[in-house]
Design a protein around this motif. Structure first.
Motif, short mmCIF file in Angstrom:
data_model
loop_
_atom_site.label_atom_id
_atom_site.label_comp_id
_atom_site.label_asym_id
_atom_site.label_seq_id
_atom_site.Cartn_x
_atom_site.Cartn_y
_atom_site.Cartn_z
N LEU A 227 0.84 -1.19 0.00
CA LEU A 227 0.00 0.00 0.00
C LEU A 227 0.87 1.25 0.00
N ASP A 228 0.43 2.27 -0.74
CA ASP A 228 1.14 3.55 -0.73
C ASP A 228 0.89 4.31 0.57
N ALA A 229 -0.27 4.07 1.16
CA ALA A 229 -0.60 4.67 2.45
C ALA A 229 -1.59 3.75 3.15
N TYR A 230 -1.58 3.77 4.45
CA TYR A 230 -2.49 2.92 5.20
C TYR A 230 -2.87 3.60 6.51
N GLY A 231 -3.93 3.12 7.08
CA GLY A 231 -4.31 3.50 8.43
C GLY A 231 -4.62 2.25 9.21
N GLY A 232 -4.69 2.39 10.51
CA GLY A 232 -5.05 1.26 11.36
C GLY A 232 -6.07 1.69 12.39
N PRO A 233 -6.83 0.76 12.92
CA PRO A 233 -7.82 1.09 13.94
C PRO A 233 -7.19 1.36 15.30
N ASP A 234 -8.02 1.78 16.25
CA ASP A 234 -7.55 1.96 17.61
C ASP A 234 -8.45 1.19 18.56
#
Length: 320
Positions: A110-117
Motif C-alpha cells: 500500500l502507498d498509504a495505510y491506516g489502522g484502527p484503535d
C-alpha cells in the motif's frame, strides 16, 4: 528490509511520550527510527527522549508551535526511512505492530495505510467509555475502522497513519495544520491515485482524552473540522456526518416540544432515553463491565452533541 520512520509530534505531554516509547522498545520488528518533534512545548520531553536513546534510534527536534500538521511535516523532512508512520503521543503500540504491517505488505503493498484503535486493559473506565463512544456504530455510524463505511472511502487518521516516501515526495505534506488536516491529506492521497487501505491488524491502543470535559472540547473541534474539510472537498460531506447535528437539534428541541405540545415532548424524551439505554447495554456487553457501560452513556451523548454543536458553529460562522 524496509525502514520505517516513526513521526511523533508532541505538545506538553512528556509522560505520554514516555509510555509510547516504552511500547516501541518492545517491537519485534526493529528496523525503524523515531523522530520526535517538540511543537513549542513548555513541558519539554528532551529528558524522556534521552532516557530511551540507548535502546532506540531516536532523534529529537524542538520548533516553535505551529500545530500538529506542520510538526509532522518537519518530521517528514528529517526522516531517512522508506515509509513514514505517524503516531499521536497518547498511543501505545502493540509489540507486533510493525511485524503485522510488514506481513500485510508481503501480499499487498500500500502507498498509504491506516489502522484502527482500541482500548488497552490498563485504561481507566472513562477512557474505555470514550473509546466505545468513538468506535461504536451507534455513535459514529461505522465511519471509523473500516475500509468501506457509510462515510465513503476509508481515510487514515493521524493517530495511526503510514505513507510511503513516494507519496510524500509527490504530494508534499500537510497543507493545513489543524481542523481535519489528516482527512484532507488522506483525500489528496487517494485522489492522486495512490493505493490506500485500512490494515485491520495494525491497531494501536489510543488513550484519547482522560476526562469528559476534555472529550467535549475535542469533539466540538472535530465537528468544526468536518466543515473545514467540506471547504476543500464539498463531495466529502456525507449524509452520515449530519447524524450528530440531527441528534443535537433533536435534544435541544425537547424542552420546546414539552412547552408547546407536552405529549410529543414526552415521546421525544422517551426516544432519547431508549437510545441511551441501548448504548448502555451495548457497551456493557462489549466491555464486559457495568461501570464502563454506565460511563459510556454520557461519553456517547457528548460524542454526538459536542460534534453537532461544533459542526453547527462552524457552518454558521462560515455564512456570516
Amino acid at each position: 528490509m524496509r525502514k520505517y520512520s516513526i513521526i511523533i509530534p508532541i505538545y506538553n505531554r512528556p509522560d505520554e511520550l514516555d509510555e509510547l516509547l516504552d511500547s516501541l522498545e518492545l517491537q519485534s520488528f526493529k528496523n525503524f527510527e523515531i523522530i520526535v518533534i517538540e511543537d513549542g512545548s513548555k513541558l519539554r520531553c528532551d529528558k524522556i527522549v534521552e532516557k530511551h536513546s540507548k535502546a532506540l534510534d531516536i532523534k529529537y527536534f524542538y520548533k516553535e508551535n505551529g500545530g500538529q500538521g506542520f510538526a509532522r511535516n518537519y518530521g517528514f523532512e528529517k526522516a531517512t526511512g522508506d515509509y513514514f508512520v505517524q503516531f499521536d503521543s497518547d498511543a501505545i503500540i502493540p509489540s507486533d505492530y510493525f511485524e503485522k504491517v510488514e506481513k500485510y505488505f508481503e501480499h499487498e503493498y500500500l502507498d498509504a495505510y491506516g489502522g484502527p484503535d482500541a482500548a488497552h486493559e490498563s485504561f481507566t473506565d472513562t477512557q474505555k467509555a470514550i473509546n466505545f463512544a468513538m468506535t461504536s456504530v451507534l455513535t459514529t455510524g461505522g465511519t471509523r475502522g473500516k475500509n468501506k463505511n457509510l462515510g465513503g472511502k476509508f481515510h487514515p487518521r493521524s493517530f495511526n497513519f503510514g505513507i510511503s516516501r513516494e507519496v510524500y515526495e509527490k504530494l508534499g505534506g500537510y497543507i493545513i495544520t489543524r481542523m481535519g488536516e489528516d482527512i484532507e491529506y488522506s483525500i489528496r492521497i487517494i485522489e492522486a491515485g495512490f493505493k490506500v487501505k485500512l490494515i485491520p491488524e495494525a491497531f494501536i491502543y489510543h488513550k484519547r482524552r482522560t476526562s469528559l470535559k476534555q472529550f467535549y472540547k475535542q469533539l466540538f473541534f472535530f465537528g468544526r473540522a468536518r466543515i473545514n474539510i467540506w471547504r476543500f472537498f464539498p463531495k466529502e460531506l456525507k449524509l452520515v456526518h449530519f447524524f450528530p447535528v440531527a441528534f443535537t437539534l433533536f435534544v435541544l428541541s425537547i424542552p420546546l416540544q414539552i412547552l408547546i405540545f407536552r405529549p410529543l415532548g414526552i415521546f421525544s424524551l422517551a426516544v432519547l432515553l431508549l437510545f441511551l439505554l441501548l448504548i448502555f447495554i451495548s457497551s456493557t456487553i462489549e466491555n464486559k463491565s457495568l461501570t464502563v457501560g454506565i460511563k459510556s452513556v454520557p461519553a456517547s451523548f457528548i460524542q454526538l452533541f459536542a460534534y453537532g454543536m461544533g459542526f453547527l458553529k462552524e457552518a454558521i460562522a462560515g455564512k456570516s
